[in-house]
Write a protein that holds these residues in place. Structure first.
Motif, PDB file in Angstrom:
ATOM      1  N   ALA A 178       0.559  -1.189   0.054  1.00 44.31           N
ATOM      2  CA  ALA A 178      -0.436   0.171   0.191  1.00 44.31           C
ATOM      3  C   ALA A 178       0.704   1.190  -0.107  1.00 44.31           C
ATOM      4  CB  ALA A 178      -1.099  -0.066   1.056  1.00 44.31           C
ATOM      5  N   ARG A 179       2.049   1.082   1.341  1.00 44.15           N
ATOM      6  CA  ARG A 179       2.700   2.321   1.258  1.00 44.15           C
ATOM      7  C   ARG A 179       3.279   2.746  -0.312  1.00 44.15           C
ATOM      8  NH1 ARG A 179       3.768   0.263   6.118  1.00 44.15           N
ATOM      9  NH2 ARG A 179       5.753  -0.422   5.258  1.00 44.15           N
ATOM     10  N   ASN A 180       3.666   1.803  -1.007  1.00 50.78           N
ATOM     11  CA  ASN A 180       4.520   2.011  -2.322  1.00 50.78           C
ATOM     12  C   ASN A 180       3.840   1.296  -3.784  1.00 50.78           C
ATOM     13  OD1 ASN A 180       7.320   2.794  -1.651  1.00 50.78           O
ATOM     14  ND2 ASN A 180       7.103   0.382  -0.115  1.00 50.78           N
ATOM     15  N   TYR A 181       2.825   1.490  -3.877  1.00 49.04           N
ATOM     16  CA  TYR A 181       1.735   1.185  -5.015  1.00 49.04           C
ATOM     17  C   TYR A 181       2.423   1.531  -5.592  1.00 49.04           C
ATOM     18  CZ  TYR A 181      -1.905  -0.912  -7.303  1.00 49.04           C
ATOM     19  OH  TYR A 181      -3.443  -1.449  -8.440  1.00 49.04           O
ATOM     20  N   GLY A 182       2.116   1.253  -7.035  1.00 50.88           N
ATOM     21  CA  GLY A 182       2.482   2.043  -8.181  1.00 50.88           C
ATOM     22  C   GLY A 182       4.510   2.518  -8.432  1.00 50.88           C
ATOM     23  N   HIS A 183       4.727   2.138  -7.486  1.00 51.30           N
ATOM     24  CA  HIS A 183       6.141   2.915  -6.697  1.00 51.30           C
ATOM     25  C   HIS A 183       7.004   1.594  -7.039  1.00 51.30           C
ATOM     26  CE1 HIS A 183       4.638   7.049  -7.463  1.00 51.30           C
ATOM     27  NE2 HIS A 183       3.706   6.634  -6.622  1.00 51.30           N
ATOM     28  N   TRP A 184       7.074   0.325  -8.320  1.00 50.23           N
ATOM     29  CA  TRP A 184       8.489  -0.346  -7.505  1.00 50.23           C
ATOM     30  C   TRP A 184       9.566   0.127  -8.799  1.00 50.23           C
ATOM     31  CZ3 TRP A 184       7.801  -2.930  -2.984  1.00 50.23           C
ATOM     32  CH2 TRP A 184       6.651  -3.144  -3.057  1.00 50.23           C
ATOM     33  N   ALA A 185      10.945  -0.452  -8.175  1.00 49.50           N
ATOM     34  CA  ALA A 185      11.885   0.142  -8.979  1.00 49.50           C
ATOM     35  C   ALA A 185      12.155  -1.426  -9.448  1.00 49.50           C
ATOM     36  CB  ALA A 185      12.721   0.421  -8.201  1.00 49.50           C
ATOM     37  N   ARG A 186      12.425  -1.732  -9.473  1.00 47.79           N
ATOM     38  CA  ARG A 186      12.726  -3.526  -9.878  1.00 47.79           C
ATOM     39  C   ARG A 186      12.114  -4.647  -8.958  1.00 47.79           C
ATOM     40  NH1 ARG A 186      16.594  -1.456  -6.612  1.00 47.79           N
ATOM     41  NH2 ARG A 186      17.846  -2.635  -5.477  1.00 47.79           N
ATOM     42  N   HIS A 187      12.428  -6.009  -9.783  1.00 48.41           N
ATOM     43  CA  HIS A 187      12.471  -7.552  -9.125  1.00 48.41           C
ATOM     44  C   HIS A 187      13.812  -8.359  -9.279  1.00 48.41           C
ATOM     45  CE1 HIS A 187      10.227  -8.636 -12.357  1.00 48.41           C
ATOM     46  NE2 HIS A 187      10.681 -10.319 -11.960  1.00 48.41           N
ATOM     47  N   GLU A 188      13.740  -8.848  -8.249  1.00 49.81           N
ATOM     48  CA  GLU A 188      14.805 -10.094  -8.604  1.00 49.81           C
ATOM     49  C   GLU A 188      14.561 -11.677  -7.841  1.00 49.81           C
ATOM     50  OE1 GLU A 188      18.127  -9.552  -6.298  1.00 49.81           O
ATOM     51  OE2 GLU A 188      17.337  -8.050  -5.060  1.00 49.81           O
ATOM     52  N   ILE A 189      14.550 -12.526  -8.800  1.00 49.63           N
ATOM     53  CA  ILE A 189      14.376 -13.783  -8.224  1.00 49.63           C
ATOM     54  C   ILE A 189      15.832 -14.241  -7.428  1.00 49.63           C
ATOM     55  CG2 ILE A 189      13.793 -16.340  -8.501  1.00 49.63           C
ATOM     56  CD1 ILE A 189      12.233 -14.922 -11.082  1.00 49.63           C
ATOM     57  N   PRO A 190      16.336 -14.369  -6.082  1.00 49.75           N
ATOM     58  CA  PRO A 190      17.455 -14.764  -5.456  1.00 49.75           C
ATOM     59  C   PRO A 190      17.482 -16.613  -5.148  1.00 49.75           C
ATOM     60  CG  PRO A 190      16.087 -14.003  -4.116  1.00 49.75           C
ATOM     61  CD  PRO A 190      15.268 -13.800  -5.409  1.00 49.75           C
ATOM     62  N   VAL A 247      11.699 -10.509  -4.812  1.00 50.87           N
ATOM     63  CA  VAL A 247      12.246  -9.358  -3.987  1.00 50.87           C
ATOM     64  C   VAL A 247      11.614  -9.001  -4.549  1.00 50.87           C
ATOM     65  CG1 VAL A 247      13.680  -8.507  -2.583  1.00 50.87           C
ATOM     66  CG2 VAL A 247      13.558 -10.539  -2.575  1.00 50.87           C
ATOM     67  N   HIS A 248      11.157  -7.523  -4.409  1.00 55.12           N
ATOM     68  CA  HIS A 248      10.626  -6.934  -5.395  1.00 55.12           C
ATOM     69  C   HIS A 248      10.795  -5.238  -4.577  1.00 55.12           C
ATOM     70  CE1 HIS A 248       7.489  -9.210  -7.118  1.00 55.12           C
ATOM     71  NE2 HIS A 248       7.486  -8.191  -7.999  1.00 55.12           N
ATOM     72  N   THR A 249      12.050  -4.202  -5.396  1.00 52.05           N
ATOM     73  CA  THR A 249      11.987  -3.282  -4.671  1.00 52.05           C
ATOM     74  C   THR A 249      12.053  -1.914  -4.797  1.00 52.05           C
ATOM     75  OG1 THR A 249      14.481  -4.109  -3.866  1.00 52.05           O
ATOM     76  CG2 THR A 249      14.309  -1.600  -3.751  1.00 52.05           C
ATOM     77  N   ALA A 250      10.718  -0.817  -4.053  1.00 54.57           N
ATOM     78  CA  ALA A 250      10.360   0.025  -4.099  1.00 54.57           C
ATOM     79  C   ALA A 250      11.348   1.124  -4.537  1.00 54.57           C
ATOM     80  CB  ALA A 250       9.360   0.508  -3.030  1.00 54.57           C
ATOM     81  N   GLU A 251      10.905   2.097  -5.113  1.00 59.56           N
ATOM     82  CA  GLU A 251      11.488   3.642  -5.214  1.00 59.56           C
ATOM     83  C   GLU A 251      11.909   3.843  -3.874  1.00 59.56           C
ATOM     84  OE1 GLU A 251       9.048   6.401  -7.514  1.00 59.56           O
ATOM     85  OE2 GLU A 251       9.068   4.320  -9.377  1.00 59.56           O
ATOM     86  N   SER A 252      11.347   3.486  -3.094  1.00 58.91           N
ATOM     87  CA  SER A 252      11.296   3.933  -1.329  1.00 58.91           C
ATOM     88  C   SER A 252      12.401   3.265  -0.718  1.00 58.91           C
ATOM     89  CB  SER A 252      10.423   4.194  -0.461  1.00 58.91           C
ATOM     90  OG  SER A 252       9.927   2.756  -0.182  1.00 58.91           O
ATOM     91  N   GLY A 253      12.921   1.841  -1.352  1.00 58.71           N
ATOM     92  CA  GLY A 253      14.402   1.453  -1.157  1.00 58.71           C
ATOM     93  C   GLY A 253      13.615   0.166  -0.303  1.00 58.71           C
ATOM     94  N   GLU A 254      12.073   0.387   0.305  1.00 58.60           N
ATOM     95  CA  GLU A 254      11.619  -0.458   1.157  1.00 58.60           C
ATOM     96  C   GLU A 254      11.247  -2.124  -0.133  1.00 58.60           C
ATOM     97  OE1 GLU A 254       8.561   0.097   4.241  1.00 58.60           O
ATOM     98  OE2 GLU A 254       8.078   1.537   2.392  1.00 58.60           O
TER      99      GLU A 254
END
Length: 368
Positions: free
Chosen positions: A27-39, A45-52
Motif C-alpha cells: 500500500a505504501r509503495n503502490y505503483g512505485h516499484w523499481a525492480r524485482h529479482e529472484i534470489p 524480491v520487489h524493491t520500491a523506489e523508496s528502498g523498501e
C-alpha cells in the motif's frame, strides 16, 4: 412513519475495494516499484523506489483445497507474513513478507508440511486446470488425476530454474476450455469423440425440448417424435461435442469410454520479445488411461525435455518452434503430421498467410 435514512446508501453489490487487503508495504509503495529479482527458486524480491522491499515466497498447492489446508495457510500467514497471502492464477500460494528474516523459516515450515517452494523464473509452475471428473458433467478426461501424474514427472523443474525460459502448462477437460489451453506453452485438452447418447425413454420427462434445441451452437439438435412421444435427435456431422445439450438435458449424456486427450504446444500470453500466440495441435489423440495416464505423461515430458535441450535462453516454447519451423519440430519430436492437424474450420482461412511473401525457416531445407 419513520424518517428516510440519511447519508450515502451502502450496498453489498460488487467486490470490495482491493486496497483494503493490500499488505502495508504494498500500500505504501503502490505503483512505485523499481525492480524485482529472484534470489532462489520460489522467492521473489520487489524493491520500491523508496528502498523498501517485499519478499514473496511461492509454494505449490493443489487446486482443490480442504478447510484444514486453508486453516494451515492462514496460520502460517499469521505467523510469518502479518496475515497476508494470496493465490496465483495457477493455484500456487504466495506469502507476502516484509521481514527478510522470516523467509527461510517460512520455507522450512512449508516444505515440512509438504508444500514445495518454487515455480518462479525459468521453471515449470503449477498446472492450471479445470474440474474434471470430480465435478464437471461434460468432462472428457479427469483434471486432477492427469495434472498430478504429469507434475510428478516434471517436479524437478518446479524447484529449479534450469529451463531456457518459463513453461506454462494448462489442462482443460473438454473443448469448452475453462482452462488456459488456448495460449499455454503446453496444453492438454480432453476430447469427446462421439455425439450425445439420447435416452428417448426419459427425455420427454426430464428435458425442455425448445431449451435443449436452443442450447446447441451449431444447430445439430433437432426435435423429432419417437414412439409417439416428443424427443430429440443429433445430426452427427454438425455436432462439435461441446456438451451444451447435456448441460440442460440430463437424458443426453456425452461421456464415452473412447474419450481421450490431445496435446497442444506453442501458446503464450506474454507480449515480451514476441506477440502473444495461440497453442497449436501437436498430438491429436491419446487415450484415457487412469489412474496415471502414462501416454499423456510421457508425451508431455518428451516435449519438455526436447525444448530444454534445444531452445535458446529466454526463448519460449512457441518462439523456439517458430525459429526452427514446425516441420522440423514434428521431426525432432518424432510426431506424425496427419490430416487431423489441418484446421478445416469454416473461418480457418483467416488465420492462414495469404501473401506471396513467404519466409521459409533456415532449417526447412526443402523437406516437408
Amino acid at each position: 412513519m419513520s424518517a428516510p435514512p440519511t447519508g450515502k446508501r451502502k450496498t453489498d453489490i460488487g467486490a470490495p475495494d482491493y486496497r483494503k487487503f493490500l499488505p502495508p508495504v504494498i500500500a505504501r509503495n503502490y505503483g512505485h516499484w523499481a525492480r524485482h529479482e529472484i534470489p532462489r527458486p520460489g522467492v521473489l524480491v520487489h524493491t520500491a523506489e523508496s528502498g523498501e522491499k517485499l519478499f514473496t515466497v511461492r509454494a505449490g498447492s493443489p487446486r482443490l483445497l480442504s478447510t484444514k489446508t486453508l486453516r494451515l495457510f492462514a496460520a502460517l500467514a499469521d505467523e510469518f507474513s502479518q496475515g497476508f497471502f494470496r493465490f496465483t492464477s495457477r493455484n500456487n500460494i504466495e506469502f507476502l513478507l516484509a521481514d527478510p528474516a522470516k523467509v527461510e523459516p517460512l520455507i522450512a515450515r512449508l516444505e515440512a508440511e509438504g508444500y514445495p517452494v518454487g515455480g518462479t523464473g525459468p521453471s515449470i509452475t503449477s498446472i492450471v486446470h479445470t474440474q474434471g471428473w470430480i465435478h464437471c458433467h461434460s468432462a472428457a478426461s479427469d483434471a486432477s488425476g492427469v495434472v498430478k501424474s504429469v507434475m510428478d514427472e516434471l517436479f524437478p523443474y518446479f524447484g529449479s530454474m534450469t529451463l531456457p525460459a518459463r513453461i506454462r502448462i494448462a489442462f482443460a477437460c473438454c473443448l469448452n476450455m475453462c482452462g488456459a489451453v488456448h495460449c499455454s506453452d503446453i496444453a492438454i485438452l480432453g476430447l469427446h469423440r462421439k455425439p450425445p447418447k439420447i435416452n428417448h425413454g426419459t427425455l420427454f420427462k426430464t428435458c425442455e425440448i425448445p431449451t435443449t434445441v436452443a442450447s446447441c451452437p451449431t444447430g445439430a439438435v433437432r426435435p423429432v417424435t419417437v414412439d409417439g412421444k416428443p424427443s430429440l435427435e443429433v445430426i452427427e456431422g454438425q455436432c462439435v461435442f461441446c456438451g451444451n445439450c447435456y448441460t440442460v438435458c440430463p437424458s443426453m449424456p456425452l461421456n464415452d469410454p473412447e474419450d481421450g486427450v490431445s496435446i497442444w504446444v506453442g501458446g503464450k500470453v506474454s507480449n515480451a520479445r514476441s506477440e502473444p500466440m495461440f497453442s497449436k495441435l501437436a498430438i491429436p489423440f491419446l487415450p484415457n488411461s487412469p489412474p496415471r495416464w502414462p501416454e499423456v505423461t510421457a508425451a508431455v515430458k518428451s516435449i519438455v525435455e526436447l525444448y530444454a535441450a534445444h531452445a535458446r535462453p529466454f526463448e519460449r516454447m512457441g518462439e523456439w518452434i517458430g525459429r526452427i519451423g514446425w516441420p522440423r519440430f514434428f521431426r525432432m519430436a518424432n510426431l506424425p503430421f496427419t490430416r487431423d492437424h489441418i484446421d478445416d474450420f469454416t473461418h480457418a482461412g483467416e488465420t492462414y498467410k495469404r501473401s506471396t511473401q513467404l519466409r521459409r525457416s533456415p532449417a526447412w531445407n526443402g523437406r516437408g
